[in-house]
Design an enzyme around this catalytic site. Sequence first.
Site, PDB file in Angstrom:
ATOM      1  N   HIS A 197       0.839  -1.219   0.018  1.00 40.46           N
ATOM      2  CA  HIS A 197       0.014   0.082  -0.049  1.00 40.46           C
ATOM      3  C   HIS A 197       0.934   1.399  -0.205  1.00 40.46           C
ATOM      4  O   HIS A 197       2.020   1.282   0.508  1.00 40.46           O
ATOM      5  CB  HIS A 197      -0.750  -0.107   1.266  1.00 40.46           C
ATOM      6  CG  HIS A 197      -1.906   0.962   1.346  1.00 40.46           C
ATOM      7  ND1 HIS A 197      -1.696   2.402   1.565  1.00 40.46           N
ATOM      8  CD2 HIS A 197      -3.317   0.888   1.090  1.00 40.46           C
ATOM      9  CE1 HIS A 197      -2.862   2.910   1.766  1.00 40.46           C
ATOM     10  NE2 HIS A 197      -3.654   2.118   1.385  1.00 40.46           N
ATOM     11  N   ASP A 199       2.946  -4.318   7.895  1.00 36.85           N
ATOM     12  CA  ASP A 199       1.822  -3.755   7.956  1.00 36.85           C
ATOM     13  C   ASP A 199       0.691  -4.976   7.876  1.00 36.85           C
ATOM     14  O   ASP A 199       0.345  -5.586   7.171  1.00 36.85           O
ATOM     15  CB  ASP A 199       1.971  -3.099   6.544  1.00 36.85           C
ATOM     16  CG  ASP A 199       0.345  -2.564   6.084  1.00 36.85           C
ATOM     17  OD1 ASP A 199      -0.694  -2.678   6.965  1.00 36.85           O
ATOM     18  OD2 ASP A 199       0.267  -1.945   4.734  1.00 36.85           O
ATOM     19  N   GLN A 203      -4.732  -5.401   6.966  1.00 34.87           N
ATOM     20  CA  GLN A 203      -5.367  -6.200   6.279  1.00 34.87           C
ATOM     21  C   GLN A 203      -5.530  -7.697   7.051  1.00 34.87           C
ATOM     22  O   GLN A 203      -6.188  -8.729   6.663  1.00 34.87           O
ATOM     23  CB  GLN A 203      -5.103  -6.688   4.632  1.00 34.87           C
ATOM     24  CG  GLN A 203      -5.451  -5.247   3.861  1.00 34.87           C
ATOM     25  CD  GLN A 203      -6.798  -5.048   3.960  1.00 34.87           C
ATOM     26  OE1 GLN A 203      -7.700  -5.589   4.254  1.00 34.87           O
ATOM     27  NE2 GLN A 203      -7.143  -3.442   3.471  1.00 34.87           N
ATOM     28  N   LYS A 225     -11.066  -1.130  10.014  1.00 32.20           N
ATOM     29  CA  LYS A 225     -10.890  -2.142   9.108  1.00 32.20           C
ATOM     30  C   LYS A 225     -11.080  -3.778   9.956  1.00 32.20           C
ATOM     31  O   LYS A 225     -11.620  -4.536   9.469  1.00 32.20           O
ATOM     32  CB  LYS A 225      -9.655  -2.692   8.423  1.00 32.20           C
ATOM     33  CG  LYS A 225      -9.176  -1.332   7.481  1.00 32.20           C
ATOM     34  CD  LYS A 225      -7.822  -1.726   6.834  1.00 32.20           C
ATOM     35  CE  LYS A 225      -7.512  -0.651   5.811  1.00 32.20           C
ATOM     36  NZ  LYS A 225      -8.068  -0.158   4.993  1.00 32.20           N
ATOM     37  N   CYS A 251      -4.611   2.656  -3.658  1.00 27.52           N
ATOM     38  CA  CYS A 251      -3.424   3.033  -3.173  1.00 27.52           C
ATOM     39  C   CYS A 251      -2.376   1.921  -3.422  1.00 27.52           C
ATOM     40  O   CYS A 251      -1.553   1.761  -2.467  1.00 27.52           O
ATOM     41  CB  CYS A 251      -3.723   3.197  -1.516  1.00 27.52           C
ATOM     42  SG  CYS A 251      -4.785   4.522  -1.530  1.00 27.52           S
TER      43      CYS A 251
END
Length: 408
Positions: free
Chosen positions: A120, A197, A200, A223, A363
């Site tokens: 991202h 990261d 997700q 999220k 993104c």
Amino acid sequence: MNPEIKSYFPILNQEINGHPLVYLDSAATSQKPTPVIEALKEYYEFDNSNVHRGVHTLGNRATEKYEGAREKVQQFIKANSTQEIVFLRGTTTAINLVAQSYGRANVEEGDEIVITYMEHHSNIIPWQQLAKERGAVLKYIELEEDGTISLENVRAAITDRTKIVSMVYVSNVLGTMNPVKEVAKIAHEHGAVMMVDGAQAAPHLKIDVQDLDCDFFAFSGHKMVGPTGIGVLYGKKHLLEAMEPVEFGGEMIDFVGLYDSTWKELPWKFEGGTPIIAGAVGLAAAIDFLQNIGLDEIEKHEHHMAAMAMDKMSKIEGLDIYGPTDPAKRAGIVTFNLKEVHPHDVATVLDMSGIAVRAGHHCAQPLMKWLDVTATARASFYLYNDESDIDRLVEGLRSAKEYFSDVF
């Protein structure tokens, strides 16, 4: 998955353009269940106050809920201590903090920062800026043809000059689940730190940062059925203790003199200003909600949804699906294009049938270039989606294909 779960999400009980809403955009932001909404409402109605500084009842209640949320996050990701849990605005802020604080102090000219093509923008731009500022080299791990990474390519990219490796756990485009534990081991063999990261991943998988042995891990509340504006940076205690804050003001100070100041201990030295109190309260309620259902059940459900969606969508002639073909290697994200139809047009036609998908570059423009496309459409599934949502999506895509065939 229990079909009653959908009833906890009031926003789903509506029609869009005369059709029942099918929400397939959870990778962008998830919907919020009643327990989270009620937790926010209760905080603002009964406990609203600033934290830490006050001695009155409301201040004590707010502090207890805020710090209680930190304990809940610590347990949720299995961190060693609450001192390793920093509340921030989201994953983007967390990655920037690591780049601006740890990165500036430890990356020198000629050093390497290693990332992948599937990142991202929030996990690309901070490292680009750091590399420019420090004269470092930004390197990319090559991807396999199916959008996965091989440990062979990881070993080829990471060297003794590498100081930071930063990688998405689950791709927001391809759905690829990366072997971050194995990558962290390789990074550590070369003396580098590992940033993950987890935006997700945290909503969908059980996270154990000690087992992963990552040095930093970031994720966002919105999220994972929590509120917007709240996120978490996990960092190993010894690393956070050595890092300097990058935002200064109230709450994060110990003593302020005319010409010098000192900082509070962890984690508060990174939480300048009035903290995100209500966000933390909502995040705690979101964690309770997800754990009551079970992360194992959620992951199993999403693999099932992705496999079913890919199977049914692959039968539509002229539809391309990106990412791993093996559903076991991907999360509940299916990114696709209809040949000769712009994804924005596909998403618009689907919206006319009440189906919400995301369209654009997500993104992730370097990944779009790697895929040799300008944009894609994306359907992302979560715990409140069911098989009927997939059937509606497939029906909508067939209608879109027919419509554009007639137009052109």
